[in-house]
Design an enzyme around this catalytic site. Structure first.
Site, PDB file in Angstrom:
ATOM      1  CG  MET C 129      91.582 -11.048  58.212  1.00  0.00           C
ATOM      2  SD  MET C 129      90.936 -12.000  59.594  1.00  0.00           S
ATOM      3  CE  MET C 129      91.529 -13.640  59.173  1.00  0.00           C
ATOM      4  CE  LYS C 130      90.415  -3.380  52.790  1.00  0.00           C
ATOM      5  NZ  LYS C 130      90.452  -3.276  51.321  1.00  0.00           N
ATOM      6  N   GLY C 131      87.195  -6.676  56.374  1.00  0.00           N
ATOM      7  CA  GLY C 131      85.954  -6.107  56.870  1.00  0.00           C
ATOM      8  C   GLY C 131      85.610  -4.755  56.314  1.00  0.00           C
TER       9      GLY C 131
END
Ligand code: B12
Ligand code: B12
Ligand SMILES: Cc1ncc(COP(=O)(O)O)c(C=O)c1O
Ligand SMILES: Cc1ncc(COP(=O)(O)O)c(C=O)c1O
Lengths: 248, 521, 248, 521
Positions: C129-131
């Site tokens: 999600m954070k990437g």
């Protein structure tokens, strides 16, 4: 771990790995194109598996690259000729002894930064009392008479000054090397000397951070001294060369 | 020690107090258990250092035999003691026979604990003496040769081949290195045994084996004699074999071990019960052998953001400190880790690094701080990387760190080449020398940005530890309190090697270490 | 000032000067010999007038050198093929659109750090999600279902896990490259896949700082992603490749 | 301005007072004289910017003609005025005719000073206006585009070819440079004329010519527009053509000039009378054109030892300051030079550099200090060189310098390649940003090593200036007070170009500059 002297390769962390680091700029606009260009150039240079590890645009048409690769070239060092000056390094004391026993008179040297060059620190390091890195210069040698003409001496002037005072050796400094101006200036000076037929009268020495002995020889000088030269080396060479010439 | 920052000691005390309680509440859990690796370490301390022709260490063979018979709960020492009661022999000889199937462990000769103890005593004494003689050797060499000025310059070698490692390490010593760490091959930390013999085929590092330790120790003693200073040797008492590697390191006079009470859990997904039990005994061995530990808080910052997560580093250091004290370590041997890992593009980033480094220094005035270089923001731009390292060096000398892991300009590219290490050492030596007494010269603005930042970090640390104290450490790890990683009590590798001690469980070294220490004191 | 694209040379301060910086260590004991060796090596690499500007002994048998010279090689960039992935970079939004209109179902991807590699930051950068660098990872894409197996997944285990859940794409990360372990591990995995005849079932993607698209292709993967990859690139490739395969 | 060190202002005042007296006592000597170069500068200000087909500048031809006739003592303006009285024409047109031999200078048409003045007035006014319009242009651009944060990043280009220089300079601006200095070819400082036109063949630098100035100005205006900040252009008003280059620089809107009241004497063996007279008028031009000067004290440290000779740097700065004030310069335009040149092997060398840099900063709180990078101890080890530059950058931001000459890792090897400059700018930008407010954060230990060192340097400075005040500046230079170099009053190059003014000598710019300034004020 040791490699034979017949096939020496650069070393990173495994004998024979050929590890080499390169950096350069390509005049290209596109970073991907430059990366690929850099890789191809490294291949042309004989690097295997070249890795372009960094690329940065420096302006509209330039990309800087850092490349690592494994050189496939190897050197046969067993037959490698290191063209060194044929001189025995002597101490201040030994030089004094040598002059007294083998030459028997004072030695006169004349130094100058030739042409437009105004970098006097190098020639002063060799000639002045103060010297360099704790090594006193030729002025401190009792049997040397030193004349240091300093910066920006025109070739013609140096020929003239030398003719007037007939030194044993001429010491010429060249620090600026851009566009090979040092080569041009050093050659021009020899042309002047030749014109007046006086080349063989002096021991001709050239020095400077961009000089090496082979380069000086190539240009027609008797000896060349590069970065990190200490005065003893120069003095040793001069007295031994004079003894040799005398012997002839 | 000079302090650059003004701090209220009370916050530091509160944080330390929380950590003490957090750790204390785990000790009964730990003391009730042992692990396969603890047992193997006992065998190794007793001199069982060989392997089968297939490369399986005798220590593993023996422990597995007991495990199969479901007898490990009593501890390997118990059954060795029984065997010795039956027929005394040097333990390695006994081990050989067991491995070869000529003798068996698991025959109860006497049910009396005292008798078993007695049968073991001369063997234990001998083992303890050989550890002691290693410490004395070190002490004598240190006295005779001395060591480099603080901070110690610590470099790694990691060619994968112990013989190349030696070449690299010798060069490093000539160029000024004080500590040589032989990095382990990738994957070793998850191997549930210690490989045997000298090795030439590791990846990203060289296997930790007793023979490799011996070879490197010998080479570094030679190099140290030449350089005129004692060279400290470092390896990893970490992973599934924490106590074993502590044991072989102690036997080969290594000087420091990477050893962390939580690193394996977080970064290698090793089961937390396993790690907590293993770290305890491994530290007892290290403490007794007068070795340093280096904790691994720097790793937090390679995954999490250094600016955001600074307080977790300090919380973890406090916990590591308490675990180490419980295992009998002296503060002067507890090398707490931290790192220079902030994004180099942050405005005033250097100020935050100084603040953090100084904070660590002041919270642990007696501990030798191990300061790790930038790794995360290192790139293929080796020139820029060299500068990040320069600012790291600057921060280190300014904040009085003790063990300085020299940053290498090619960090993002490969394990160091010989000249990479040269350039890195030159970097550190230039800056340390040039700024030698800078720390004495300056005082920090007490109402400035740096002090404010350090205070914020300290506040968050106090807060975090308060929470952990409430939930308990294991639950806190489950909740991801450290490095944004969450681990489960029964998850991860190596749980199968953890067992609950029976009532007659025996590990005579625990007593021997503290007895001997006490008698020395 | 501009050079033609047919003969591009490295650039220092004058177009065509070929300026290149090199550094490497030679396993030699004598500094002068090493200097000369360095010069010869540079000549072999096609540098003219190489200058060894620095030499330093690193130990009993090693000398580190810094060399500058003028490369005589030039590149014809006009015909240079930059082997790029054949993919149109799309935004998060565009990818969603593309999946809905062209594929019409959820896309399932499975990621892992293969073998002994425990560097999860890279694969997490792509998947989580954070990437990475402000770009959210594939988990943030509504039409992607992501399974991330994390560190140190044995090749055989990955084959098995994939067989169980049949993802569309396998994303494999390899960060450690010493002694080419990444190549070996990546190849070994394909051998396992081949053994079970499943290679063509997945879009096979390899990534890591030492990877390039050409290297991945060479090893038998469908695509490779190197340093600085952002999730959009990977997602764009996956959906376009799936559409392509569907179209067949 | 924040001060890091506590200092007694009285010592500084004494030193400054000595310098004022030293300089004052030379002013009458200077005002009684003019030089060939001053006269040529007057012609150039009047628009005489062409050269003969053989490349001899008209300005030189004209001045030589007057010299031959022994009429130069009256000043070229006097004879131009006479010619204009005879027949008014634009001065360049007159000059062309004179050069071509169609007209002659030296015919006295009127003996009345007022009439000659009057004939000149419209031409002078026009010249002054064009200078003013250049300043206004600069002001407007600065206002519109702004400039980089302090310190300004100053880099050199020196390919020898103005067109390559432009390529290099554009790249530098894109990478963050604020000031671009086009280094001159070796030898130009001893040329007694300014070459003509654009040039492509210099060594170690590119000839300073009006056309080269124009080309670079245009390119940098473009680059500045793109980068969104005003790019300052720098050249050398130094050597035998100090005033002339000041004039053409002002006409082409250069922003800064290397300009030193003693550099030429010491480092180029230019006659001291010549230099003192030349520097005076050159600075009047620069002052009027709102340009910065950069003095050359850094050069002392390239020959003498930086630790031993620090006080001569400060003494020379104080003298340069006074000379500049006498010529009408504002302190905010007097960029005093100093350098980071201590031997990097000295223990605590960084402390001495910080002490020196801070001392300079505090003695000249209103002057923009030009801080020069390490050069002397740079070697072929470019990696180490990059670090010396890093410590220099660190010192610069810590001590609040204003004009930061970016040090280049290949300093010992060649004039910078494009990527050398990139790496150098990256170095400075990283460290400036990362330590942006470090200066605010620290206080220096008032009884520490740094303050002690700075005090010693200040004491020696006071002492040295006291001596010079007694002997007089010219004698002091003869005695080798600066850079261990001694120069004779009648030795060196260019004395033949110095002459004593007659009673009717005329240089209307001197009055025009001060009048206009006054009317503006
Ligand atoms: C000091 C210095 C100056 C001083 C010189 C003061 C003086 N009185 O000498 C000043 C500031 C005036 C100066 C000016 C310029 N400099 Co300058 N300068 C340097 C610097 C920083 C150090 C040189 C030095 O003193 N080295 C120390 C001495 C001891 O070393 P050395 O010269 O190599 O000498 C040793 C040996 O080579 C040998 N040796 C030297 N000569 C001789 C002669 C004999 C006979 C023998 C036996 C041995 C010998 O023995 C010496 C002792 O070991 C160098 C950069 C660097 N770090 O090297 C640039 C450098 C040499 N300068 C350079 C330039 C371009 C200039 C200028 C042209 C710049 C300009 N356009 O303004 C000017 C003009 C000078 C001119 N007309 O020649 C360039 C040259 C580039 C190139 N390779 O072509 C350099 C490399 C800087 C750079 N990267 O741009 N400079
Ligand atoms: C962080 C780090 C660690 C952490 C890892 C934590 C973790 N959970 O990941 C810790 C401290 C645990 C660690 C340990 C080790 N490390 Co490490 N580590 C690094 C470090 C500093 C940064 C790597 C990183 O996170 N980069 C950031 C990410 C975002 O970049 P990335 O991985 O390149 O990923 C990007 C692309 O490559 C791509 N990508 C990557 N994977 C994939 C996959 C797919 C499918 C796609 C599409 C794209 C993609 O997309 C990403 C985003 O752009 C590097 C040095 C450096 N500065 O690079 C060394 C480095 C990678 N480590 C190294 C080594 C040797 C080790 C150890 C083996 C050392 C040891 N013996 O103890 C151990 C063991 C690890 C193991 N078993 O694998 C070496 C590898 C040398 C080599 N080239 O072979 C390096 C280069 C350091 C060095 N110079 O020695 N390390
Ligand atoms: C405590 C600790 N153990 C071990 C390691 C090394 O990694 P591995 O577990 O792969 O040996 C580190 C690395 O920094 C560490 O800090
Ligand atoms: C005041 C001044 N003028 C000139 C120069 C440049 O040298 P040259 O006189 O050869 O142009 C410098 C160099 O640093 C300087 O400081």
């Amino acid at each position: 771990m040791r490699a034979g002297l017949k096939s020496v390769k650069p070393y990173g962390d495994t004998m024979g790995d050929g590890a080499v680091q390169l950096s350069f700029t390509l005049p290209l606009d596109d970073v991907d194109q430059a990366r690929e260009g850099g890789r191809l150039l490294a291949l042309k240079m004989g690097l295997e598996n070249p890795r372009v590890v960094f690329a940065k645009r420096l302006g509209r048409e330039f990309v800087f690259l850092v490349v690592y690769g494994a050189s496939k070239h190897s050197l046969d060092v067993s037959s490698l000729q290191v063209s060194k000056l044929d001189v025995v390094l002597m101490s201040h004391e030994e030089i004094r002894e040598f002059v007294r026993s083998r030459i028997g008179r004072k030695i006169r040297v004349m130094g100058a930064c030739l042409g437009t060059d105004a970098h006097t620190v190098g020639i002063d390091a060799v000639l002045s009392m103060k010297g360099y890195a704790g090594h006193k210069g030729l002025e401190s040698y009792p049997d040397f008479e030193v004349s240091n003409l300093g910066a920006q001496v025109a070739p013609a002037d140096l020929v003239e000054k030398a003719r007037q005072s007939c030194p044993d050796a001429l010491l010429i400094s060249q620090v600026v090397t851009q566009k090979d101006i040092h080569r041009a200036t050093l050659s021009r000076f020899l042309d002047y000397l030749d014109a007046s037929g006086e080349r063989s009268k002096y021991v001709l020495i050239a020095g400077g951070p961009g000089l090496t002995h082979p380069l000086a020889k190539e240009l027609g000088y008797d000896a060349g001294f590069g970065a990190g030269t200490v005065p003893e080396q120069v003095a040793s060479y001069i007295v031994q060369e004079l003894a040799r010439r005398k012997g002839k | 020690m000079k302090k650059l920052f003004p701090f209220s000691q009370s916050k530091i005390e509160e944080a330390r107090d929380s950590s003490a309680r957090i750790v204390d509440s785990l000790i009964p859990f730990i003391e009730a258990r042992s692990t396969a690796s603890v047992e193997r370490a006992i065998l190794r301390l007793l001199g069982v250092d060989k392997a089968t022709p297939q490369g399986q260490p005798w220590a593993n063979v023996i422990v597995e035999k007991l495990l199969e018979k479901d007898l490990l709960g009593d501890g390997v020492a118990y059954w060795v003691g029984q065997a010795l009661l039956e027929k005394d022999a040097p333990v390695p000889q006994l081990a050989e026979a067991v491995v070869a199937g000529r003798r068996e462990l698991g025959n109860e000769v006497s049910p009396k604990a005292a008798e078993v103890q007695e049968a073991l005593t001369p063997h234990i004494r001998q083992a303890v003496q050989s550890l002691e003689s290693r410490s004395r050797e070190r002490e004598a060499m240190l006295k005779r040769l001395g060591e480099g000025p603080s901070p110690l310059l610590y470099v790694i070698v990691a060619t994968g081949n112990i013989h190349e490692d030696i070449v690299q390490a010798k060069s490093a010593v000539m160029l000024g290195a004080d500590c040589i760490a032989v990095i382990r091959s990738t994957g070793q930390s998850l191997m549930d045994y210690v490989p045997h013999g000298s090795t030439t085929e590791g990846y990203g590092g060289t296997y930790a084996t007793q023979e490799n330790f011996r070879l490197m120790r010998q080479a570094m003693d030679e190099a140290g004699e030449e350089a005129g200073r004692y060279v400290r040797l470092v390896n990893y008492s970490s992973g599934l074999c924490m106590p074993e590697i502590a044991a072989i390191g102690a036997l080969e006079r290594l000087d420091m071990m990477l050893n962390d009470s939580m690193y394996g859990i977080l970064f290698r997904d090793i089961n937390m019960q396993r790690t907590f039990v293993d770290q305890y005994f491994s530290r007892m061995i290290l403490a007794f052998s007068d070795m340093f530990i280096n904790t691994g808080e720097d790793n937090y910052l390679t995954t999490a953001d250094a600016y955001e997560q600074s307080h977790t580093v300090i919380a973890s250091q406090l916990i590591n400190e308490q675990f180490a004290l419980r295992a009998g370590m002296k503060p002067a041997r507890i090398g707490l880790g931290h790192a220079f890992e902030m994004n180099p593009d942050i405005e005033d980033g250097l100020l935050w690094e100084i603040a953090q480094a100084e904070l660590v220094r002041q919270i642990f005035p007696q501990c030798p701080i191990k300061y790790m270089p930038p790794t995360k923001y290192m790139t293929g731009n080796i020139f820029k990387g060299h500068l990040l390292n320069a600012m790291f060096n600057m921060t280190s000398i300014l904040t009085g760190q003790s063990i300085h892991l020299v940053g290498i300009l090619t960090e993002a590219l490969h394990t160091p080449f010989m000249h990479d290490r040269y350039l890195a050492l030159e970097n550190a030596r230039y800056i340390f020398n040039s700024a030698r007494h800078l720390r004495d010269e300056i005082v920090v603005n007490p109402s400035g940005r740096m002090v404010k930042r350090a205070e914020e970090v300290l506040d968050s640390t106090v807060e975090l530890l308060r929470e952990i104290r409430q939930t308990g450490l294991m639950k806190a790890i489950e909740k991801g309190a450290f490095a944004e990683i969450s681990r489960n009590m029964v998850g991860g590798k190596g749980l199968e090697g953890v067992f609950v001690k029976t009532s007659r469980y025996l590990n005579p070294f625990v007593a021997a270490f503290s007895r001997t220490e006490a008698s020395l004191a």
